[in-house]
Enzyme design. Structure first.
Site, PDB file in Angstrom:
ATOM      1  N   SER A  17       0.858  -1.183   0.000  1.00 17.39           N
ATOM      2  CA  SER A  17       0.000   0.000   0.000  1.00 17.39           C
ATOM      3  C   SER A  17       0.893   1.231   0.000  1.00 17.39           C
ATOM      4  O   SER A  17       1.589   1.503   0.977  1.00 17.39           O
ATOM      5  CB  SER A  17      -0.901   0.015   1.238  1.00 17.39           C
ATOM      6  OG  SER A  17      -1.400   1.327   1.426  1.00 17.39           O
TER       7      SER A  17
ATOM      8  N   ASP B 185     -22.120  -0.753  -4.566  1.00 18.92           N
ATOM      9  CA  ASP B 185     -20.789  -0.145  -4.671  1.00 18.92           C
ATOM     10  C   ASP B 185     -19.920  -0.886  -5.684  1.00 18.92           C
ATOM     11  O   ASP B 185     -19.296  -0.281  -6.557  1.00 18.92           O
ATOM     12  CB  ASP B 185     -20.095  -0.141  -3.309  1.00 18.92           C
ATOM     13  CG  ASP B 185     -20.892   0.610  -2.258  1.00 18.92           C
ATOM     14  OD1 ASP B 185     -21.881   1.270  -2.629  1.00 18.92           O
ATOM     15  OD2 ASP B 185     -20.536   0.518  -1.076  1.00 18.92           O
TER      16      ASP B 185
ATOM     17  N   TYR C 278     -29.337   1.065  11.189  1.00 19.08           N
ATOM     18  CA  TYR C 278     -29.522   0.347   9.931  1.00 19.08           C
ATOM     19  C   TYR C 278     -30.332  -0.931  10.167  1.00 19.08           C
ATOM     20  O   TYR C 278     -31.305  -1.217   9.457  1.00 19.08           O
ATOM     21  CB  TYR C 278     -28.149   0.016   9.328  1.00 19.08           C
ATOM     22  CG  TYR C 278     -28.182  -0.813   8.071  1.00 19.08           C
ATOM     23  CD1 TYR C 278     -28.400  -0.216   6.833  1.00 19.08           C
ATOM     24  CD2 TYR C 278     -27.992  -2.187   8.116  1.00 19.08           C
ATOM     25  CE1 TYR C 278     -28.432  -0.977   5.672  1.00 19.08           C
ATOM     26  CE2 TYR C 278     -28.015  -2.954   6.964  1.00 19.08           C
ATOM     27  CZ  TYR C 278     -28.232  -2.342   5.745  1.00 19.08           C
ATOM     28  OH  TYR C 278     -28.255  -3.103   4.600  1.00 19.08           O
TER      29      TYR C 278
END
Ligand code: ADP
Ligand code: MG
Length: 386
Positions: free
Chosen positions: A68, A172, A222
Site C-alpha cells: 500500500s 458499490d 440500519y
C-alpha cells in the site's frame, strides 16, 4: 494521488525487476435511491473520476507481495496457502477477493502488487469496493481468467462480507465494475437488471461536502430500519398478499394498511415507496435534460431521509440547509446510509466556487467543523490502463 503514476511504475520496476500492468477502479456516487436496496428497489449510481490504481505483475513463484503506497505498509503471503482474515485491515479486501476467485475454481499464481488511490477512505465514496474491483480485474487479466464484470462485482461484495465483516449491498461493487462515462446506471436490486441513462448535467456540477462526522448509530439504526421495513411488509400483506417487499407496494396499498401499522413504521414505508418512485422520475428527468428537476427531487429525498426515515443528523441537515440558501445550488441530499458521510449537490458551474466557500464557512461557523469538498465527474468503470 500523492505520487504520480509514472513514479510508482519506476518504483515497481526497481523493487521487482519487471514492468507492471496498471488497472484503474473508480469510486462511486449515488444520484438517488437511498435505503432502497434492501427493499428490493432501485438505485442510480455512477462511477467517478476518483479511483484506485493497481500495479501488478507475476512474481514467478508462489510468493506474493502487496504494497500500500498510501499507508506505506506491505504484506507477504504464499498464494497456495489457506487464507483467513488478518489484523491489517486493508489486506483483507485483497485476501477476500483471492478467496472468492479460488472458491470459484480459478487457478492463481504468485504476484507482486502496489496500489494507490485518490478516493477518500471511509467518506462513503466506496474506496473499499474500488480496491476489490481493481484488484479482482487485475488478477482476471493477469491470469487470463474468464470472469464477467458482473460476477466480479458479486465476488467483491462477498469478499467484503467474509473478510472485512461488512454486510454491504451490491451497489458499490456494481458501480465500480459497470460504470460508464457520461452515464448513470439504474440497478434493479431485486433482479440485478440494469439500464444506463445519459448523465449530462449541463450547466451544473456535482459537488460533495464531507460532513467529517461518523456517528456510531449507523449500524444499529440500519438494522432497526430493516426490521421496521419488514414489519411494514407484513402489515401490507394483509392488504395485498402478493407484496413481499416494499418494492411491490404503492402508496394506495400503504394508505389502506396505515391503520394496522405503528406510526413510525408507516413513515419508514412511505419514504421507501416514495424513494423508489423518485429514482424512476430522476431517470426520466435526466433523459429529458431537466436538471433543475433532478435537483428538486434530490431535495425531496433529503427531506424524506431526514424526517420520515430519520437517518440524517444535525451535520448533514446543516450542510444541506446552508447550501440550499446559496444562489446557484439547485438541489442536494445526504448520500449513503446516514449519520455522517457526504452530501451530494448540484451547483451551477459559474457559482460553484462561491457556493463552496459559503458552505465551508457556514458549516464551520454553525458547528465548528471543517468540511472537505470533492468535485467529481462521472467516469468509466474498472479497466486496464494503456
Ligand atoms: P469507504 O468504502 O466508504 O471508503 P470503508 O470503511 O468501506 O469506506 O473502506 C475503507 C477501508 O478501505 C480503509 O479503512 C482501508 O482498509 C481500505 N482502503 C481504502 N483506500 C485505501 C488506500 N488508498 N490504501 C489502503 N487502504 C485503503
Ligand atoms: Mg466501503
Amino acid at each position: 494521488m500523492i505520487q504520480k503514476r509514472e513514479d510508482i511504475k519506476d518504483r515497481f520496476v526497481e523493487a521487482f525487476g519487471t514492468e507492471p500492468v496498471v488497472f484503474r477502479a473508480p469510486g462511486r456516487i449515488n444520484i438517488i435511491g437511498e435505503h432502497t436496496d434492501y427493499n428490493d428497489g432501485f438505485v442510480l449510481p455512477a462511477a467517478i473520476d476518483l479511483a484506485v490504481y493497481v500495479f501488478i505483475q507475476r512474481s514467478g513463484s508462489d510468493q506474493s507481495k502487496l504494497i500500500s503506497i498510501d499507508l506505506d505498509e506491505s504484506y507477504f503471503f504464499n498464494i497456495k496457502e489457506a487464507l483467513a482474515p488478518v489484523d491489517q485491515g486493508w489486506v483483507n479486501y485483497f485476501l477476500g477477493v483471492i478467496d472468492q476467485l479460488q472458491m470459484a475454481g480459478h487457478q492463481l499464481e504468485g504476484f507482486n502488487l502496489m496500489f494507490t488511490s485518490d478516493i477518500p477512505m471511509g467518506s462513503g465514496l466506496s474506496s473499499s469496493a474500488a480496491l476489490e474491483c481493481g484488484f479482482g480485474q487485475a488478477l482476471i487479466d493477469l491470469f487470463d481468467l474468464n470472469v464477467p464484470k458482473m460476477d466480479l462485482a458479486k465476488m467483491g461484495q462477498a469478499a467484503e462480507h467474509k473478510f472485512a465483516g461488512v454486510k454491504c449491498g451490491i451497489m458499490d461493487q456494481f458501480a465500480s465494475c459497470m460504470g460508464k462515462d457520461g452515464h448513470v446506471v439504474r440497478l434493479d436490486c431485486r433482479s440485478l437488471e440494469f439500464e444506463y441513462y445519459p448523465a449530462d448535467f449541463k450547466a451544473y456540477d456535482l459537488v460533495l461536502f464531507d460532513s467529517n462526522v461518523k456517528h456510531n448509530l449507523a449500524d444499529s439504526q440500519y438494522n432497526i430500519r430493516r426490521a421496521q421495513c419488514e414489519e411494514g411488509v407484513k402489515a401490507l400483506q394483509s392488504v395485498n398478499p402478493d407484496i413481499t417487499s416494499l418494492r411491490e407496494a404503492n402508496l394506495e396499498d400503504l394508505a389502506e394498511a396505515q391503520a394496522s401499522m405503528e406510526e413510525v413504521v408507516y413513515r419508514r414505508c412511505k419514504y421507501a415507496i416514495e424513494e423508489n418512485i423518485r429514482v424512476q422520475t430522476v431517470c426520466e428527468a435526466l433523459q429529458a435534460g431537466e436538471i433543475e428537476r433532478v435537483g428538486q427531487i434530490m431535495l425531496e429525498t433529503h427531506h424524506g431521509l431526514s424526517k420520515d426515515y430519520e437517518v440524517s443528523c444535525k451535520e448533514l441537515d446543516t450542510l444541506i440547509e446552508i447550501a440550499t440558501n446559496c444562489e446557484g445550488h439547485i438541489g442536494g441530499r445526504m448520500m449513503g446510509g446516514g449519520f455522517g458521510g457526504c452530501t451530494i449537490n448540484l451547483i451551477r458551474k459559474d457559482k460553484v466556487d462561491k457556493v463552496i466557500s459559503q458552505v465551508v464557512d457556514g458549516y464551520k461557523k454553525a458547528l465548528g467543523i471543517d468540511t472537505k469538498v470533492y468535485r467529481v465527474a462521472i467516469a468509466d468503470g474498472v479497466g486496464r490502463l494503456k
